[in-house]
Motif scaffolding. Structure first.
Motif, mmCIF file in Angstrom:
data_model
loop_
_atom_site.group_PDB
_atom_site.id
_atom_site.type_symbol
_atom_site.label_atom_id
_atom_site.label_comp_id
_atom_site.label_asym_id
_atom_site.label_seq_id
_atom_site.Cartn_x
_atom_site.Cartn_y
_atom_site.Cartn_z
ATOM 1 N N ALA A 14 0.837 -1.207 0.000
ATOM 2 C CA ALA A 14 0.000 0.000 0.000
ATOM 3 C C ALA A 14 0.871 1.257 0.000
ATOM 4 N N LEU A 15 1.931 1.244 0.784
ATOM 5 C CA LEU A 15 2.847 2.376 0.825
ATOM 6 C C LEU A 15 3.507 2.588 -0.534
ATOM 7 N N THR A 16 3.917 1.498 -1.168
ATOM 8 C CA THR A 16 4.540 1.587 -2.492
ATOM 9 C C THR A 16 3.563 2.169 -3.507
ATOM 10 N N GLY A 21 2.287 6.778 -6.764
ATOM 11 C CA GLY A 21 1.316 7.744 -7.269
ATOM 12 C C GLY A 21 1.787 9.178 -7.096
ATOM 13 N N VAL A 22 2.329 9.492 -5.936
ATOM 14 C CA VAL A 22 2.817 10.847 -5.667
ATOM 15 C C VAL A 22 4.069 11.151 -6.485
ATOM 16 N N LEU A 23 4.995 10.206 -6.525
ATOM 17 C CA LEU A 23 6.282 10.437 -7.194
ATOM 18 C C LEU A 23 6.188 10.382 -8.719
ATOM 19 N N SER A 24 5.111 9.805 -9.257
ATOM 20 C CA SER A 24 4.991 9.688 -10.716
ATOM 21 C C SER A 24 4.990 11.062 -11.384
ATOM 22 N N GLU A 25 4.535 12.084 -10.676
ATOM 23 C CA GLU A 25 4.551 13.447 -11.199
ATOM 24 C C GLU A 25 5.978 13.878 -11.564
ATOM 25 N N TYR A 26 6.953 13.315 -10.867
ATOM 26 C CA TYR A 26 8.359 13.656 -11.097
ATOM 27 C C TYR A 26 9.099 12.591 -11.901
ATOM 28 N N LEU A 28 9.404 9.433 -11.011
ATOM 29 C CA LEU A 28 10.105 8.546 -10.084
ATOM 30 C C LEU A 28 9.164 7.494 -9.508
ATOM 31 N N THR A 29 9.773 6.464 -8.945
ATOM 32 C CA THR A 29 9.044 5.440 -8.198
ATOM 33 C C THR A 29 9.583 5.423 -6.767
ATOM 34 N N ARG A 30 8.946 4.632 -5.919
ATOM 35 C CA ARG A 30 9.443 4.507 -4.551
ATOM 36 C C ARG A 30 10.870 3.956 -4.553
ATOM 37 N N LEU A 31 11.144 2.989 -5.415
ATOM 38 C CA LEU A 31 12.481 2.416 -5.473
ATOM 39 C C LEU A 31 13.502 3.458 -5.938
ATOM 40 N N ASP A 32 13.127 4.287 -6.908
ATOM 41 C CA ASP A 32 14.018 5.367 -7.342
ATOM 42 C C ASP A 32 14.326 6.294 -6.163
ATOM 43 N N TRP A 33 13.296 6.614 -5.393
ATOM 44 C CA TRP A 33 13.454 7.471 -4.217
ATOM 45 C C TRP A 33 14.403 6.822 -3.206
ATOM 46 N N GLN A 34 14.291 5.502 -3.038
ATOM 47 C CA GLN A 34 15.184 4.793 -2.119
ATOM 48 C C GLN A 34 16.617 4.820 -2.640
ATOM 49 N N VAL A 35 16.782 4.685 -3.946
ATOM 50 C CA VAL A 35 18.115 4.780 -4.557
ATOM 51 C C VAL A 35 18.715 6.160 -4.249
ATOM 52 N N LEU A 36 17.928 7.211 -4.433
ATOM 53 C CA LEU A 36 18.412 8.566 -4.160
ATOM 54 C C LEU A 36 18.789 8.736 -2.689
#
Length: 109
Positions: A14-16, A21-26, A28-36
């Motif tokens: 659910a968190l993913t 959904g929020v990061l798609s505007e940029y 990105l995905t949750r995994l991309d955010w974790q990489v960063l």
């Protein structure tokens, strides 16, 4: 009654979904955010292998490599060649340079 692992897995899914959904505007995905986040936490010595090993439990190698490529091609981070490392193909990944930093280096060159 379901075991706690079942509920943890459902909460993670659910968190993913929500973060994707929020990061798609940029782009990105949750995994991309974790990489960063791994890059930020290990910079300036962040390497592909450091990122991959830190997130190995989150995704398979192909998916992680795609996320590293996504943040690089999206301009969220850059790859810097390191001449002091044994392999010429080894590179550090880190924050993209700020515009003022590139002006300073252009001025000093």
């Amino acid at each position: 009654m379901k075991p706690i692992g079942h509920w943890r897995h459902r909460a993670d899914k659910a968190l993913t979904r929500a973060m994707n959904g929020v990061l798609s505007e940029y782009g990105l995905t949750r995994l991309d955010w974790q990489v960063l986040n791994v890059i930020r936490d290990t910079a300036p010595e962040a390497t592909d292998s450091a990122v991959l090993s830190a997130l190995a439990a989150r995704a398979d190698l192909l998916t992680l490599t795609a996320s590293v490529d996504a943040v690089l091609t999206g301009g969220w981070t850059t790859r810097t060649a390191r001449t002091d490392w044994p392999s010429p193909t080894t590179a550090a990944i880190g924050r993209p340079p700020s515009p003022s930093a590139s002006r300073r280096s252009a001025t000093c060159a």
